[in-house]
Design an enzyme around this catalytic site. Structure first.
Site, PDB file in Angstrom:
ATOM      1  N   TYR A  79       0.962  -1.453  -0.004  1.00  0.00           N
ATOM      2  CA  TYR A  79       0.204  -0.049   0.002  1.00  0.00           C
ATOM      3  C   TYR A  79       0.877   1.276  -0.031  1.00  0.00           C
ATOM      4  CZ  TYR A  79      -4.229  -2.717   0.440  1.00  0.00           C
ATOM      5  OH  TYR A  79      -5.211  -3.480   0.437  1.00  0.00           O
TER       6      TYR A  79
ATOM      7  N   LYS B  34       3.495 -14.237   5.710  1.00  0.00           N
ATOM      8  CA  LYS B  34       3.717 -14.903   4.713  1.00  0.00           C
ATOM      9  C   LYS B  34       5.431 -15.159   4.693  1.00  0.00           C
ATOM     10  CE  LYS B  34       2.637 -17.676   1.315  1.00  0.00           C
ATOM     11  NZ  LYS B  34       1.708 -18.688   1.605  1.00  0.00           N
TER      12      LYS B  34
ATOM     13  N   ASP C  45      -1.881 -17.990   4.876  1.00  0.00           N
ATOM     14  CA  ASP C  45      -2.836 -18.871   4.414  1.00  0.00           C
ATOM     15  C   ASP C  45      -3.707 -19.911   5.261  1.00  0.00           C
ATOM     16  OD1 ASP C  45      -0.334 -19.277   4.121  1.00  0.00           O
ATOM     17  OD2 ASP C  45      -0.417 -20.683   2.662  1.00  0.00           O
TER      18      ASP C  45
ATOM     19  N   ASP D  54      -5.774  -6.336   5.105  1.00  0.00           N
ATOM     20  CA  ASP D  54      -7.145  -5.767   4.412  1.00  0.00           C
ATOM     21  C   ASP D  54      -8.008  -6.727   4.126  1.00  0.00           C
ATOM     22  OD1 ASP D  54      -8.748  -4.239   2.976  1.00  0.00           O
ATOM     23  OD2 ASP D  54      -7.269  -3.798   1.416  1.00  0.00           O
TER      24      ASP D  54
END
Ligand code: NAP
Length: 486
Positions: A135, A182, A215, A239
């Site tokens: 972002y 991640k 995930d 988000d």
């Protein structure tokens, strides 16, 4: 917490009605807050679609910025963002302009709101980093057909958000914090958040700290969401995850949010402007109202916040709801607000409002070079070139271009996979190649003159579009290997 009062002692708040359903849901919220008896001096200001249409590319006029600089607190309706072209999001602009680094998105099971998870007691908060990551919006076309977005994460940014998550846990009496990253794939960026979390967690021995791969976190949220209390994560992950969590508890109409900064805080729902529902008096004002409740706690108005939350829960328990819950027997936005006001002073029978103590914002050093290295060395450079030939042709041309130079071509990758010298991979290549050059003498420092000479040599064969130095800080490589690189 930072806020300002006017001469009559009312707490000043900038109110941005926003686009689409924004004016209806913010008006309902304002009415409820005013009726609760708390004294707020609202300063109504504009941002979003109308401002874009007037030709101001940021979507945020100077008067709005100045008002927030003055009041330090804003309650914001959703702002429309042009998708995929042109102007930047006015929402993101506001969050970044005022360095509201922490985005708090709580969700809990609400009475009278049927969901597949009803009865399981979901009550969690996503603490999303709000300024960095993808972002940061640093995007470049590398070639006419290859785009790139930089994922920027800092130790300072990670430390701020991780500490905020632990402070939120403490203030709300939560027992555990999960950090979702991640880091298994993006070892330097997402890995920085994981490592920071592991270090900072030692200062909060009263709270259980768990790392979880993002995930798997999504999978666990769908399977057993009640296991989570606080989830701290990076901007993009947060988000997506927070829209998922809002779906677990009744949808976007019920999901509030707060953008917390050291000076300015901006309170807003997770949802957008839902343009197809605009002007129909059928939007659910709960998400913005609960954002307003978070704002009241920030302003030190805990009693008014509890009063409104109790009345909202009592309203839902009584079976009063908006169209998003069910089209049968629903009431409009404005009637829903009236129903809440009519229940002031009542407590819900089955639900409760969480006991809280004031949130302590983490204090951090302000230095720009938050992390300093004692030693640093440049080992080489990655040069990105444009070429519409084969990997072998690019490699051979660059091997010969650096003949006689202290630098050699170590490898070439295409979209992250090593393709030269061939390791047997069969990628479907595009015309943007990352060419890694290192010093022939592995102990040497590659100075800027050498990099400049390298760029001239590369440019004699192919156009290049960017260069990254391969840095080592305190003996640790500051770059990752390509897939297949030894
Ligand atoms: P959205 O505005 O959040 O709406 C998606 C759907 O969620 C709506 O069609 C509606 O579903 C439901 N919904 C959202 N808020 C609701 C409410 N208060 N009451 C009842 N239902 C509600 O998402 P979008 O359509 O993707 O985005 C529209 C615009 O908003 C875009 O320009 C986007 O960039 C912007 N946006 C702004 C913000 C922000 O200001 N922070 C956040 C997200 C998106 P049903 O029609 O199925 O009932």
């Amino acid at each position: 917490m930072m806020y300002r009062t006017d001469s009559s002692g009312s707490k000043r708040v900038t109110l941005i009605p926003g686009d689409g359903i924004g004016p209806e849901v913010t008006q309902a919220t304002r009415r409820i807050i005013d009726a609760s008896g708390v004294k707020i001096a609202w300063e109504v200001r504009e941002a979003g679609a109308a401002v874009f249409r007037r030709g101001q590319p940021s979507g945020v006029p100077q008067e709005t910025i100045e008002s927030i600089q003055e009041t330090l607190v804003a309650l914001k309706g959703p702002l429309e963002t042009p998708v995929g072209f042109g102007e930047k999001s006015a929402n993101v602009t506001l969050r970044k302009l005022f360095e509201t680094y922490g985005n708090l998105r709580p969700v809990r099971e609400l009475p009278g709101v049927p969901t597949p998870y009803a009865g399981r007691g979901i009550d969690l908060i996503v603490v999303r980093e709000n300024v960095e990551d993808l972002y940061a919006g640093i995007e470049h076309m590398q070639t006419p057909g290859v785009a790139q977005c930089l994922k920027v994460m800092s130790r300072k940014g990670c430390e701020k958000i991780v500490r905020l998550a632990f402070e939120v846990a403490r203030s709300e009496g939560r027992r555990s914090v999960h950090c979702a990253t991640k880091a298994n794939i993006m070892k330097l960026t997402e890995g920085l958040m994981k490592r920071t979390f592991e270090e900072v967690s030692k200062e909060y021995p009263d709270i259980e700290a768990n790392h979880i791969i993002i995930d798997n976190c999504a999978h666990q949220l769908a399977r057993a969401p009640e296991q989570f209390e606080v989830i701290v994560t990076s901007n993009m992950n947060g988000d997506i995850l927070s829209d998922l969590t809002s779906g677990l508890t009744g949808g976007l109409g019920f999901a509030p949010g707060a953008n917390i900064g050291n000076e300015v805080s901006i309170f807003e729902a997770v949802h957008g402007s839902a343009p197809k529902h605009a002007g129909k008096d059928n939007a659910n004002p709960t998400a913005v109202l609960l954002s307003g409740v978070m704002m009241l706690r920030h302003l030190g108005e805990a009693a008014a916040a509890d009063k409104i939350e109790h009345a909202l829960l009592a309203t839902l328990e009584d079976g009063t709801y908006t169209r998003d819950v069910s089209q049968i027997g629903c009431v409009g936005t404005s009637a829903f607000a009236d129903a809440i006001i009519a229940r002031f002073g009542r407590k819900p029978k089955k639900s409760t409002v969480r006991d809280r103590r004031a949130l302590v914002l983490p204090a951090l050093r302000a230095d720009r070079d938050f992390v300093r290295a004692k030693t640093r060395r440049t080992l080489g450079a990655d040069v990105f070139v444009e070429a519409s030939v084969s990997a072998d042709e690019v490699g051979k041309a660059l091997d010969s271009a650096v003949e006689g130079s202290p630098l050699r071509l170590k490898m070439i990758s295409n979209r992250g996979t090593k393709v030269y010298a061939s390791a047997g991979a069969l990628p479907d290549c595009v015309d943007c190649w990352r060419c890694r050059f290192v010093a022939r003498d592995a102990t040497a420092h590659v100075d800027d003159k050498l990099v400049q000479d390298l760029l001239s040599r590369v440019a004699s064969r192919f156009p290049w579009m960017h260069v990254e130095k391969l840095m080592e800080f305190d003996g640790v490589a500051g770059f990752t290997k390509a897939q297949g690189e030894d």
